[in-house]
Design a protein around this motif. Sequence first.
Motif, mmCIF file in Angstrom:
data_model
loop_
_atom_site.group_PDB
_atom_site.id
_atom_site.type_symbol
_atom_site.label_atom_id
_atom_site.label_comp_id
_atom_site.label_asym_id
_atom_site.label_seq_id
_atom_site.Cartn_x
_atom_site.Cartn_y
_atom_site.Cartn_z
ATOM 1 N N THR A 56 0.860 -1.185 0.000
ATOM 2 C CA THR A 56 0.000 0.000 0.000
ATOM 3 C C THR A 56 0.890 1.226 0.000
ATOM 4 O O THR A 56 1.801 1.330 0.827
ATOM 5 C CB THR A 56 -0.916 0.019 1.247
ATOM 6 O OG1 THR A 56 -1.706 -1.166 1.249
ATOM 7 C CG2 THR A 56 -1.825 1.238 1.239
ATOM 8 N N VAL A 57 0.628 2.125 -0.955
ATOM 9 C CA VAL A 57 1.378 3.374 -1.043
ATOM 10 C C VAL A 57 0.403 4.549 -1.023
ATOM 11 O O VAL A 57 -0.721 4.443 -1.498
ATOM 12 C CB VAL A 57 2.261 3.440 -2.313
ATOM 13 C CG1 VAL A 57 3.372 2.426 -2.266
ATOM 14 C CG2 VAL A 57 1.436 3.260 -3.559
ATOM 15 N N VAL A 58 0.870 5.651 -0.452
ATOM 16 C CA VAL A 58 0.089 6.885 -0.421
ATOM 17 C C VAL A 58 1.000 8.005 -0.914
ATOM 18 O O VAL A 58 2.072 8.227 -0.364
ATOM 19 C CB VAL A 58 -0.421 7.211 1.006
ATOM 20 C CG1 VAL A 58 -1.176 8.530 1.008
ATOM 21 C CG2 VAL A 58 -1.290 6.087 1.538
ATOM 22 N N PHE A 59 0.563 8.666 -1.987
ATOM 23 C CA PHE A 59 1.333 9.772 -2.541
ATOM 24 C C PHE A 59 0.366 10.768 -3.161
ATOM 25 O O PHE A 59 -0.515 10.390 -3.932
ATOM 26 C CB PHE A 59 2.334 9.273 -3.593
ATOM 27 C CG PHE A 59 3.246 10.341 -4.112
ATOM 28 C CD1 PHE A 59 4.253 10.856 -3.311
ATOM 29 C CD2 PHE A 59 3.086 10.844 -5.392
ATOM 30 C CE1 PHE A 59 5.097 11.852 -3.782
ATOM 31 C CE2 PHE A 59 3.931 11.834 -5.867
ATOM 32 C CZ PHE A 59 4.942 12.338 -5.057
ATOM 33 N N LEU A 60 0.521 12.039 -2.821
ATOM 34 C CA LEU A 60 -0.339 13.106 -3.333
ATOM 35 C C LEU A 60 -1.825 12.772 -3.149
ATOM 36 O O LEU A 60 -2.616 12.870 -4.077
ATOM 37 C CB LEU A 60 -0.040 13.365 -4.817
ATOM 38 C CG LEU A 60 1.342 13.900 -5.145
ATOM 39 C CD1 LEU A 60 1.521 14.034 -6.640
ATOM 40 C CD2 LEU A 60 1.564 15.248 -4.458
ATOM 41 N N SER A 61 -2.182 12.331 -1.976
ATOM 42 C CA SER A 61 -3.563 12.002 -1.620
ATOM 43 C C SER A 61 -4.131 10.805 -2.379
ATOM 44 O O SER A 61 -5.324 10.558 -2.338
ATOM 45 C CB SER A 61 -4.490 13.209 -1.820
ATOM 46 O OG SER A 61 -4.039 14.297 -1.053
ATOM 47 N N VAL A 62 -3.285 10.089 -3.102
ATOM 48 C CA VAL A 62 -3.730 8.886 -3.795
ATOM 49 C C VAL A 62 -3.233 7.687 -2.994
ATOM 50 O O VAL A 62 -2.037 7.540 -2.753
ATOM 51 C CB VAL A 62 -3.181 8.819 -5.240
ATOM 52 C CG1 VAL A 62 -3.566 7.514 -5.905
ATOM 53 C CG2 VAL A 62 -3.653 10.017 -6.052
ATOM 54 N N ARG A 63 -4.169 6.855 -2.551
ATOM 55 C CA ARG A 63 -3.834 5.640 -1.797
ATOM 56 C C ARG A 63 -4.112 4.451 -2.707
ATOM 57 O O ARG A 63 -5.192 4.345 -3.294
ATOM 58 C CB ARG A 63 -4.692 5.550 -0.543
ATOM 59 C CG ARG A 63 -4.455 4.294 0.269
ATOM 60 C CD ARG A 63 -5.461 4.238 1.438
ATOM 61 N NE ARG A 63 -5.433 2.974 2.095
ATOM 62 C CZ ARG A 63 -4.683 2.695 3.154
ATOM 63 N NH1 ARG A 63 -3.904 3.620 3.672
ATOM 64 N NH2 ARG A 63 -4.714 1.499 3.696
ATOM 65 N N GLN A 64 -3.136 3.580 -2.825
ATOM 66 C CA GLN A 64 -3.287 2.422 -3.698
ATOM 67 C C GLN A 64 -2.695 1.181 -3.036
ATOM 68 O O GLN A 64 -1.560 1.215 -2.567
ATOM 69 C CB GLN A 64 -2.584 2.670 -5.037
ATOM 70 C CG GLN A 64 -2.607 1.508 -5.985
ATOM 71 C CD GLN A 64 -3.993 1.175 -6.491
ATOM 72 O OE1 GLN A 64 -4.810 2.051 -6.727
ATOM 73 N NE2 GLN A 64 -4.286 -0.092 -6.647
ATOM 74 N N THR A 65 -3.490 0.136 -2.991
ATOM 75 C CA THR A 65 -2.997 -1.161 -2.549
ATOM 76 C C THR A 65 -2.985 -2.061 -3.780
ATOM 77 O O THR A 65 -3.976 -2.123 -4.517
ATOM 78 C CB THR A 65 -3.897 -1.763 -1.453
ATOM 79 O OG1 THR A 65 -3.882 -0.881 -0.323
ATOM 80 C CG2 THR A 65 -3.405 -3.140 -1.026
ATOM 81 N N TYR A 66 -1.871 -2.712 -4.003
ATOM 82 C CA TYR A 66 -1.764 -3.578 -5.172
ATOM 83 C C TYR A 66 -0.924 -4.798 -4.823
ATOM 84 O O TYR A 66 -0.207 -4.835 -3.834
ATOM 85 C CB TYR A 66 -1.166 -2.831 -6.369
ATOM 86 C CG TYR A 66 0.206 -2.270 -6.132
ATOM 87 C CD1 TYR A 66 1.342 -3.002 -6.472
ATOM 88 C CD2 TYR A 66 0.378 -1.008 -5.559
ATOM 89 C CE1 TYR A 66 2.606 -2.494 -6.247
ATOM 90 C CE2 TYR A 66 1.644 -0.492 -5.331
ATOM 91 C CZ TYR A 66 2.742 -1.236 -5.687
ATOM 92 O OH TYR A 66 3.998 -0.736 -5.457
ATOM 93 N N VAL A 67 -1.037 -5.809 -5.665
ATOM 94 C CA VAL A 67 -0.287 -7.054 -5.497
ATOM 95 C C VAL A 67 0.730 -7.149 -6.621
ATOM 96 O O VAL A 67 0.415 -6.844 -7.774
ATOM 97 C CB VAL A 67 -1.234 -8.281 -5.507
ATOM 98 C CG1 VAL A 67 -0.445 -9.585 -5.492
ATOM 99 C CG2 VAL A 67 -2.199 -8.212 -4.330
ATOM 100 N N SER A 68 1.931 -7.537 -6.269
ATOM 101 C CA SER A 68 2.998 -7.744 -7.255
ATOM 102 C C SER A 68 3.496 -9.174 -7.196
ATOM 103 O O SER A 68 3.482 -9.798 -6.139
ATOM 104 C CB SER A 68 4.188 -6.824 -6.971
ATOM 105 O OG SER A 68 3.867 -5.490 -7.205
ATOM 106 N N GLU A 69 3.926 -9.655 -8.346
ATOM 107 C CA GLU A 69 4.657 -10.921 -8.405
ATOM 108 C C GLU A 69 6.121 -10.552 -8.236
ATOM 109 O O GLU A 69 6.625 -9.654 -8.920
ATOM 110 C CB GLU A 69 4.437 -11.612 -9.743
ATOM 111 C CG GLU A 69 3.008 -12.044 -9.955
ATOM 112 C CD GLU A 69 2.801 -12.713 -11.302
ATOM 113 O OE1 GLU A 69 3.608 -12.493 -12.249
ATOM 114 O OE2 GLU A 69 1.822 -13.453 -11.429
#
Length: 179
Positions: free
Chosen positions: A52-65
């Motif tokens: 989960t990353v938060v930058f410039l008011s954008v929060r995103q949770t993602y899955v990576s291989e």
Amino acid sequence: ILRYTQKQLYDVVSDVNSYHRFVPYCTGSRVVSKPRQDAKSKHDEPYLMEMTVVFLSVRQTYVSEVWFKPFESVQAVAASGNSVFKSLQSIWTFQPLIPSATSSSTTSKAMTSPPSLVPNESPQTRVSLEVIFHFQNPLHAALSRAFTDQVSHPMIAAFEERCKVIYGTPSSQTLPRST
């Protein structure tokens, strides 16, 4: 070029469960699954990591291989279905600056070559981080161009600082003198 061994740097980067403790803009990180035990090699299948990353008011949770090539590289590719990134890939590589007779590894080998069994113990390592990304939203893409340095430089600095926390500040006495 950092004054830590190839193994030390690889160990810090491959500890994805700790990213949220020191990586800028990362508020959560964890391995969600490991390769099957019956895989031919533990390097044939990726780990799945959630971040989960938060930058410039954008929060995103993602899955990576995530593929680990011991002591040489860590490669992560965000899985499809991500609402912010059309694509996201990061590749860390570690190349010792002083050759060692005990290691046959080089970072120029393809990502699919067999892993090194012995890390190079050189006190200097060239670290490379390549991040390739494309945003879904054109506005996010435009914003990212303006903030690229504010993201990339602190990220490298965070890994270097993490090395200092874990291994201490490297001594200049361990470095070879050049003429």
